[in-house]
Design a protein around this motif. Structure first.
Motif, PDB file in Angstrom:
ATOM      1  N   MET A 181      69.971  49.587  66.427  1.00  0.00           N
ATOM      2  CA  MET A 181      71.170  48.495  66.628  1.00  0.00           C
ATOM      3  C   MET A 181      71.502  47.716  66.511  1.00  0.00           C
ATOM      4  SD  MET A 181      73.690  50.045  68.158  1.00  0.00           S
ATOM      5  CE  MET A 181      75.175  49.362  69.082  1.00  0.00           C
ATOM      6  N   PHE A 182      70.587  47.087  66.464  1.00  0.00           N
ATOM      7  CA  PHE A 182      70.031  45.491  67.120  1.00  0.00           C
ATOM      8  C   PHE A 182      71.112  44.383  65.488  1.00  0.00           C
ATOM      9  CE2 PHE A 182      68.588  40.680  66.065  1.00  0.00           C
ATOM     10  CZ  PHE A 182      69.226  40.376  67.338  1.00  0.00           C
ATOM     11  N   GLY A 183      70.291  45.114  64.334  1.00  0.00           N
ATOM     12  CA  GLY A 183      70.783  44.400  63.473  1.00  0.00           C
ATOM     13  C   GLY A 183      72.222  44.987  62.513  1.00  0.00           C
ATOM     14  N   ILE A 184      72.225  46.186  63.410  1.00  0.00           N
ATOM     15  CA  ILE A 184      73.769  46.394  62.571  1.00  0.00           C
ATOM     16  C   ILE A 184      74.747  45.576  63.599  1.00  0.00           C
ATOM     17  CG2 ILE A 184      75.340  47.972  62.770  1.00  0.00           C
ATOM     18  CD1 ILE A 184      72.708  49.809  62.304  1.00  0.00           C
ATOM     19  N   TYR A 185      74.394  45.559  64.711  1.00  0.00           N
ATOM     20  CA  TYR A 185      75.719  44.857  65.508  1.00  0.00           C
ATOM     21  C   TYR A 185      75.844  43.367  64.903  1.00  0.00           C
ATOM     22  CZ  TYR A 185      78.237  42.974  69.836  1.00  0.00           C
ATOM     23  OH  TYR A 185      79.333  42.569  70.561  1.00  0.00           O
ATOM     24  N   LEU A 186      74.757  42.857  65.177  1.00  0.00           N
ATOM     25  CA  LEU A 186      73.880  41.302  64.203  1.00  0.00           C
ATOM     26  C   LEU A 186      75.465  41.448  62.870  1.00  0.00           C
ATOM     27  CD1 LEU A 186      72.983  38.597  64.448  1.00  0.00           C
ATOM     28  CD2 LEU A 186      71.193  39.288  62.945  1.00  0.00           C
ATOM     29  N   LYS A 187      75.074  42.209  62.199  1.00  0.00           N
ATOM     30  CA  LYS A 187      75.827  41.930  60.221  1.00  0.00           C
ATOM     31  C   LYS A 187      77.317  41.790  60.991  1.00  0.00           C
ATOM     32  CE  LYS A 187      75.731  44.636  56.121  1.00  0.00           C
ATOM     33  NZ  LYS A 187      75.088  44.957  55.012  1.00  0.00           N
ATOM     34  N   ARG A 188      77.850  42.823  62.157  1.00  0.00           N
ATOM     35  CA  ARG A 188      78.982  43.505  62.068  1.00  0.00           C
ATOM     36  C   ARG A 188      79.375  42.134  63.130  1.00  0.00           C
ATOM     37  NH1 ARG A 188      81.594  47.642  66.274  1.00  0.00           N
ATOM     38  NH2 ARG A 188      80.676  45.375  67.698  1.00  0.00           N
ATOM     39  N   GLU A 189      78.821  40.860  62.813  1.00  0.00           N
ATOM     40  CA  GLU A 189      79.596  40.038  64.523  1.00  0.00           C
ATOM     41  C   GLU A 189      79.835  38.945  63.689  1.00  0.00           C
ATOM     42  OE1 GLU A 189      81.160  40.446  67.155  1.00  0.00           O
ATOM     43  OE2 GLU A 189      81.144  42.116  67.090  1.00  0.00           O
ATOM     44  N   LEU A 190      78.710  38.837  63.083  1.00  0.00           N
ATOM     45  CA  LEU A 190      78.656  37.927  61.487  1.00  0.00           C
ATOM     46  C   LEU A 190      79.749  37.500  60.388  1.00  0.00           C
ATOM     47  CD1 LEU A 190      74.950  37.045  60.729  1.00  0.00           C
ATOM     48  CD2 LEU A 190      76.590  35.467  61.894  1.00  0.00           C
ATOM     49  N   GLY A 191      79.955  39.260  60.002  1.00  0.00           N
ATOM     50  CA  GLY A 191      80.907  39.278  59.159  1.00  0.00           C
ATOM     51  C   GLY A 191      82.450  39.272  59.811  1.00  0.00           C
ATOM     52  N   ARG A 192      82.989  39.335  61.293  1.00  0.00           N
ATOM     53  CA  ARG A 192      83.480  38.931  61.121  1.00  0.00           C
ATOM     54  C   ARG A 192      84.393  38.003  62.120  1.00  0.00           C
ATOM     55  NH1 ARG A 192      84.635  42.217  67.079  1.00  0.00           N
ATOM     56  NH2 ARG A 192      86.050  41.106  67.116  1.00  0.00           N
ATOM     57  N   ARG A 193      83.244  36.804  62.013  1.00  0.00           N
ATOM     58  CA  ARG A 193      83.442  35.575  61.862  1.00  0.00           C
ATOM     59  C   ARG A 193      82.287  34.334  60.460  1.00  0.00           C
ATOM     60  NH1 ARG A 193      82.503  37.856  66.828  1.00  0.00           N
ATOM     61  NH2 ARG A 193      83.504  37.699  68.804  1.00  0.00           N
ATOM     62  N   LYS A 194      83.565  34.811  59.896  1.00  0.00           N
ATOM     63  CA  LYS A 194      83.007  34.320  58.898  1.00  0.00           C
ATOM     64  C   LYS A 194      82.911  32.323  58.305  1.00  0.00           C
ATOM     65  CE  LYS A 194      82.540  38.336  55.141  1.00  0.00           C
ATOM     66  NZ  LYS A 194      84.195  38.926  54.452  1.00  0.00           N
ATOM     67  N   LYS A 195      84.618  32.051  59.313  1.00  0.00           N
ATOM     68  CA  LYS A 195      83.990  30.999  59.112  1.00  0.00           C
ATOM     69  C   LYS A 195      83.835  30.196  60.375  1.00  0.00           C
ATOM     70  CE  LYS A 195      89.755  31.037  57.197  1.00  0.00           C
ATOM     71  NZ  LYS A 195      90.798  31.267  57.587  1.00  0.00           N
ATOM     72  N   ALA A 196      83.606  30.683  61.027  1.00  0.00           N
ATOM     73  CA  ALA A 196      83.181  29.768  62.448  1.00  0.00           C
ATOM     74  C   ALA A 196      81.413  30.200  61.912  1.00  0.00           C
ATOM     75  CB  ALA A 196      82.664  30.332  63.466  1.00  0.00           C
ATOM     76  N   ALA A 197      81.107  30.729  61.278  1.00  0.00           N
ATOM     77  CA  ALA A 197      79.312  30.618  60.352  1.00  0.00           C
ATOM     78  C   ALA A 197      79.474  29.885  59.548  1.00  0.00           C
ATOM     79  CB  ALA A 197      78.419  32.515  60.634  1.00  0.00           C
ATOM     80  N   LEU A 198      80.579  29.602  58.882  1.00  0.00           N
ATOM     81  CA  LEU A 198      79.927  28.959  57.962  1.00  0.00           C
ATOM     82  C   LEU A 198      80.002  27.403  58.269  1.00  0.00           C
ATOM     83  CD1 LEU A 198      80.055  28.108  54.629  1.00  0.00           C
ATOM     84  CD2 LEU A 198      82.587  28.532  54.821  1.00  0.00           C
TER      85      LEU A 198
END
Length: 487
Positions: free
Chosen positions: A1-18
């Motif tokens: 659950m944690f990994g799935i949610y982590l992957k989804r949230e990083l995918g939604r905020r690609k620009k901020a993460a970059l």
């Protein structure tokens, strides 16, 4: 659950993460570049010191040359016999010890017996100045003038003449001066001393049976200059030598042109049972300073020089660049890295403040504060690892560019004082004490596994710092915050 949610949230905020990852990447790349260049500086300085030391040499023992007495001259003195033949060529060699005052050969054994000394070997540095050429005799010519007059009034009338003083015309001298260095090496212990920094690329080196043989190993540059090959012969003060080997220096340039057996060099320089430099290898490299004090205390009048002493005499662009890499570069890296960590933390905290509804809703659904904090920290660590990967790529690329360009740095080896200058120091070639020796070193920037591991550690640390600040702020949010944010 944690990994799935982590992957989804990083995918939604690609620009901020970059953006966060790039900030960390620049700081890490700078750290890698500075560390690599600093390592290259250390290697360059080691190359310079190896040109002065024999491989494995930890220190050398010399003695400062005494000042000339009043009325004496230390300059070359050449004497030629007067010869009537104008076509005869005359030649004279002056062989003089260089690198400090001569030491008794018995001191080599005394030094070798000191506590902490593994082995010691002596060498004799000579400078040979050869003058050859010919004189041309001038010719004496006299000028005469005559005049005649006649008179009728007095006796003895008639002609008179007068002769002029003779004058020398033509003549002169044409001489060439050639100066080169000769070092006498202990053929029984060639693994320590000046010849140990050379690699015989043609022919062979000395054997233990050639203690008194008239054979020589010449440097590659000197052999090229004189067009010497294996089997070529030349003379030093009337003594004929045969070239048995041509050697190339392992690093930098060699200041020695000719190597001969030590006993032969002592005969050439009229220095029987004498040496100018004693090369010393310590039993433990960590105890070099202690061994230096031991030798200085027990053998008076000598100067002990270590690699640390020689390093302080290196100047030029190598010294300047090394200083920048170790001091300015280090603090610049720290400042940039701290700024990158701070920016990552602030951006993470700002992103958390825009996710009030999300985290408030999660808490309302029963997520404890530790789960919210873990979510933010997890996202930040992933951002940090991405930044670390980008930083390593940028840093290695920059280091590779420095190595590919290979900028040239100059190293000037000045006088270290005491022991007759650099000529009296470790591996000092004849004539060094009179002037600075300039070497040209190509700079490289090697990237070690330690530097890569440091970069990964910095990436994780940056992610933890940013995640800790963002997680702390997220953990303080309440479900009511999410309800108030609903429009």
């Amino acid at each position: 659950m944690f990994g799935i949610y982590l992957k989804r949230e990083l995918g939604r905020r690609k620009k901020a993460a970059l953006v966060i990852a790039l900030g960390l990447a620049l700081g890490i790349a700078l750290v890698i570049t500075v560390n690599s260049v600093s390592a290259g500086m250390t290697q360059a300085q080691d190359k310079v010191l190896k040109s002065l030391y024999g491989l494995g040499t930890d220190m050398t023992v010399t003695k400062a040359r005494t000042a000339p007495t009043s009325g004496s001259s230390g300059g070359p003195n050449f004497k030629f016999d007067a010869k009537s033949s104008s076509s005869s060529t005359q030649s004279s060699d002056r062989v003089q010890t260089q690198g400090g005052q001569a030491l008794k050969s018995s001191l080599v054994t005394q030094v070798a017996g000191q506590k902490g000394v593994e082995s010691a070997v002596g060498a004799l540095s000579l400078n040979v100045t050869k003058v050859d050429g010919s004189f041309t005799q001038g010719k004496a010519k006299s000028s005469t003038s005559s005049s005649g007059s006649s008179g009728q009034g007095g006796p003895g009338g008639g002609s008179s003449s007068s002769g002029g003083a003779p004058q020398v015309q033509g003549g002169g001298a044409n001489f060439n001066v050639n100066s080169y260095s000769v070092v006498g090496v202990d053929v029984a212990h060639q693994g320590l001393g000046p010849l140990s920094t050379m690699k015989v690329t043609s022919g062979k080196t000395f054997t233990t049976a050639q203690t008194g043989s008239k054979v020589a190993v010449v440097s590659k540059s000197y052999a090229k200059e004189k067009k010497y090959k294996i089997g070529s012969t030349f003379k030093i003060s009337g003594t004929k030598f045969t070239v048995i080997g041509i050697a190339t220096p392992d690093s930098s340039e060699s200041d020695t042109d000719v190597f001969v057996p030590l006993k032969v060099a002592q005969t050439l320089g009229d220095a029987k049972n004498q040496v100018t430099t004693i090369y010393v290898k310590a039993t433990d490299s960590k105890q070099i300073s202690t061994v230096k004090k031991e030798i200085t205390a027990n053998i008076s009048g000598t100067t002990v020089t270590t690699s640390a002493d020689l390093a302080s005499t290196v100047s030029g662009s190598l010294s300047t660049a090394s200083s920048l890499a170790t001091s300015v570069g280090k603090w610049l890296s720290i400042a940039v890295l701290a700024a990158a960590f701070l920016v990552a933390a602030l951006l993470t905290s700002s992103a958390v403040s825009r996710r009030v509804r999300e985290f408030g809703t999660l808490k309302a659904l029963g997520w404890p504060s530790r789960n919210v904090t873990r979510q933010v920290v997890g996202e930040s660590i992933v951002n940090g690892l991405i930044g670390g990967a980008l930083g390593i790529a940028l840093g290695v690329g920059a280091a590779y560019a420095v190595t590919a360009i290979s900028p040239k740095l100059t190293a000037q080896l000045g006088s270290s004082g005491g022991g007759g200058g650099m000529g009296g120091g470790p591996g000092g070639g004849p004539g060094r004490q009179a002037s600075q020796n300039t070497l040209e070193i190509a700079l490289s920037a090697p990237v070690s596994l330690t530097t890569i591991a440091l970069a990964v550690g910095l990436a994780v640390t940056g992610g933890l710092i940013a995640g800790a600040m963002g997680g702390w702020r997220a953990s303080r949010m309440r479900p009511a915050d999410a309800l108030r944010s609903v429009s």
